[in-house]
Design an enzyme around this catalytic site. Structure first.
Site, PDB file in Angstrom:
ATOM      1  NE  ARG A  43      48.625 -20.142  16.917  1.00 14.38           N
ATOM      2  CZ  ARG A  43      48.893 -21.003  17.284  1.00 14.38           C
ATOM      3  NH1 ARG A  43      49.630 -21.294  18.201  1.00 14.38           N
ATOM      4  NH2 ARG A  43      48.948 -22.095  16.363  1.00 14.38           N
TER       5      ARG A  43
ATOM      6  NE  ARG B 211      59.628 -19.583   1.937  1.00 15.25           N
ATOM      7  CZ  ARG B 211      60.657 -19.539   2.871  1.00 15.25           C
ATOM      8  NH1 ARG B 211      61.467 -18.516   2.993  1.00 15.25           N
ATOM      9  NH2 ARG B 211      61.180 -20.547   3.619  1.00 15.25           N
TER      10      ARG B 211
ATOM     11  CG  HIS C 124      62.582 -15.222   0.146  1.00 18.57           C
ATOM     12  ND1 HIS C 124      62.196 -16.014   1.117  1.00 18.57           N
ATOM     13  CD2 HIS C 124      63.454 -14.141   0.564  1.00 18.57           C
ATOM     14  CE1 HIS C 124      62.996 -15.864   2.129  1.00 18.57           C
ATOM     15  NE2 HIS C 124      63.581 -14.759   2.049  1.00 18.57           N
TER      16      HIS C 124
ATOM     17  CB  SER D   1      36.434 -14.048  13.368  1.00 20.00           C
ATOM     18  OG  SER D   1      36.971 -12.531  13.247  1.00 20.00           O
TER      19      SER D   1
ATOM     20  CB  SER E 224      45.808 -24.810  17.025  1.00 19.90           C
ATOM     21  OG  SER E 224      46.144 -24.124  18.173  1.00 19.90           O
TER      22      SER E 224
ATOM     23  CD  GLU F 245      45.723 -19.595  15.218  1.00 13.83           C
ATOM     24  OE1 GLU F 245      44.565 -18.831  16.062  1.00 13.83           O
ATOM     25  OE2 GLU F 245      46.056 -20.539  16.068  1.00 13.83           O
TER      26      GLU F 245
ATOM     27  CG  ASP G  68      54.635 -22.428   3.449  1.00 15.95           C
ATOM     28  OD1 ASP G  68      55.051 -21.170   3.134  1.00 15.95           O
ATOM     29  OD2 ASP G  68      54.863 -23.073   4.318  1.00 15.95           O
TER      30      ASP G  68
END
Length: 186
Positions: A46, A57, A60, A88, A150, A153, A161
């Site tokens: 993930r 990005r 871009h 990890s 989760s 990630e 971002d």
């Protein structure tokens, strides 16, 4: 718990992890990105999905960015920067990538849970995201109701971002100027 309760808890967890990231390390990361001739992005699982979005990005923005392992990725050299996402910091293939980058004089930035990992010891900049993961020996300071890694990630994706927004500001860009490089063969 109902949907709204889960959503609220996840948002609170993300706020804690994002605000725990070092401002100084982030500034150093942005400087490395701006100074790199080429940027190579690597991750597994993930985290690999998240780093691919970051590479996109960067493209871009007009920066030379590549995803390690893709067939059209060139070789890294002294002017390159390898950005690795690894909770990890011990994933064998990513350790190998870091060792190769270091051997040719490239810089390394690591986004991780464990600032004392094998890759962290090779890195020029380490971005610590304090989140739990079953694959990290270093337990983050922030606990999560979410499964496995989760929270890490999600946080790394949002963090990258935010770094893009910081780069946009430094380069005097906005979403409209970046959209000109958006794929047109979809």
């Amino acid at each position: 718990m109902e949907y709204q309760e889960y959503a609220n808890e996840v948002l609170q967890e993300l706020k804690k992890t994002l605000l725990s990231v070092s401002v100084n390390d982030t500034s150093a990361f942005v400087d490395l990105l701006l100074g790199a001739k080429e940027i190579f992005c690597a991750g597994a699982g993930r985290s690999g999905f998240e780093i691919k979005g970051f590479a996109m990005r960067l493209m871009h923005m007009g920066l030379n960015s590549y995803v390690v392992g893709e067939t059209c990725t060139p070789n890294i050299d002294e002017g390159g920067l390898l950005v690795i996402c690894s909770g990890s910091g011990e994933t064998k293939s990513l350790v190998n990538h870091a060792q190769k980058a270091k051997s040719v004089g490239a810089k390394i930035a690591l986004i991780t849970i464990d600032p004392n990992s094998t890759i962290a010891k090779l890195a020029d900049v380490v971005i610590e995201i304090s989140a739990p993961s079953p694959k990290s020996a270093h337990e983050g300071r922030i606990h999560s109701i979410q499964p496995m890694g989760s929270l890490f990630e999600q946080t790394e994706g949002i963090y990258m971002d935010i770094v893009i927004m910081m780069l946009m500001e430094r380069k005097g860009m906005n979403s409209d100027t970046m959209f000109g490089r958006h794929a047109n063969m979809e």
